[in-house]
Design an enzyme around this catalytic site. Structure first.
Site, PDB file in Angstrom:
ATOM      1  N   PRO A   2     -27.495   2.104   7.187  1.00 16.75           N
ATOM      2  CA  PRO A   2     -26.238   2.579   6.639  1.00 16.75           C
ATOM      3  C   PRO A   2     -25.814   3.878   7.308  1.00 16.75           C
ATOM      4  O   PRO A   2     -26.616   4.772   7.521  1.00 16.75           O
ATOM      5  CB  PRO A   2     -26.560   2.824   5.167  1.00 16.75           C
ATOM      6  N   GLU A   3     -24.541   3.955   7.639  1.00 13.16           N
ATOM      7  CA  GLU A   3     -23.956   5.173   8.172  1.00 13.16           C
ATOM      8  C   GLU A   3     -22.990   5.703   7.105  1.00 13.16           C
ATOM      9  O   GLU A   3     -22.969   5.188   5.991  1.00 13.16           O
ATOM     10  CB  GLU A   3     -23.246   4.869   9.495  1.00 13.16           C
TER      11      GLU A   3
END
Length: 274
Positions: A2-3
């Site tokens: 996840p960013e």
DNA sequence: CCTCCATCCTGTGGGC
DNA sequence: TGCCCACAGGATGGAG
């Protein structure tokens, strides 16, 4: 995994389940999930009975302000995600942290690769443990300041965009998308990026992250990112560079190329990015 | 301080 | 079908 857009999507969906709620019966089931503490029991001891006032985000970190001087900190790592369930509901494999709230909900942290973690930090620990630059979405520095921070740097711009001390929130996918939109080749050295190019990079960051959030993030496969509602993100179909090796550039038709920079796959258009 | 590299894990998908 | 390998959205610490 996840960013910033996936973390923000997670934060928004998790907030209604925890804000204004008291955390009861906190469990850490996997020692690695509490590894930021010398004593893993600290997470349980410091969180149990605490009220979560507000759920924030800084870069890829989720920060829960507690009614003590402490902050609940979660990083999703590569495979972390949350699930909000009722007690007794079937549990997913790799559920490494569980907290029941006074609303009767169970907040479950699932993390197969265990690169994520849960912590509860004092202000001093927060400052020493999280060495982050300003947030890429809500606190992006002006481009002259960014240019100054890049001057003299011999590392490729791609690696610098991934350095969370420069700007917090970009990861491998969105860094490639930012470089594509700005027309900058990922291999260019930080010191060689002109002020005009830094301005283009800076201007690309906000719209890309906002579009990522609007799409609920990017899921690379059905086993990739899922929100607390169990949904996959829709931004994958809008990617211009990441994961598109051999496919035609959306702007000029030239096949997208893949190279490795700093051990990370990097995708770019050899025609549009100079 | 900077840069590069290995490392921590499990799961998936492709090639054979 | 099974096996082996490469690869995966991240961060950190140590070496040079």
């Amino acid at each position: 995994m996840p960013e910033l857009p996936e973390v923000e999507t997670t934060r928004r969906l998790l907030a209604p389940a925890v804000e204004g709620r008291t955390m009861l019966e906190v469990e850490v089931r996997h020692p690695r999930t509490a590894r930021r503490h010398l004593n893993p029991n600290d997470v349980v001891d410091r969180l149990t009975g605490r009220l979560v006032l507000r759920l924030d985000r800084l870069g890829k970190f989720i920060l829960g302000e507690l009614d003590s001087d402490l902050t609940w900190v979660v990083h999703l790592g590569m495979s972390g995600r949350f699930d909000i369930a009722r007690p007794g509901e079937a549990e997913e494999k790799h559920t490494h942290f569980v907290a029941r709230t006074d609303a009767g909900a169970e907040v479950r942290f699932i993390d197969p690769r265990t690169f994520g973690f849960v912590a509860v930090f004092t202000p001093a620990e927060l400052a020493s443990e999280l060495r982050l630059g300003r947030d890429a979405l809500v606190d992006l520095p002006r481009s002259p300041q960014l240019h100054a921070r890049l001057s003299g740097r011999k590392a490729p711009i791609k690696s610098l965009l991934l350095d969370q001390r420069l700007v917090a929130g970009l990861g491998n996918i969105y860094a490639d998308e930012v470089l594509f939109r700005a027309g900058v080749r990922p291999t260019r050295l930080g010191a060689e990026v002109s002020p005009a190019e830094v301005a283009k990079l800076r201007r690309a960051i906000g719209p890309i992250l906002k579009a990522g959030i609007a799409a609920g993030g990017t899921s690379l496969s059905t086993f990739g990112y899922r929100s607390p509602e169990g949904r996959t993100g829709e931004y994958r179909g809008r990617l211009h560079a990441y994961g598109r090796e051999g496919e035609p550039c959306h702007r000029c038709g030239t096949p997208i190329e893949r190279i490795v920079i700093g051990g990370r796959s990097s995708f770019y258009c050899p025609e549009c990015q100079t």
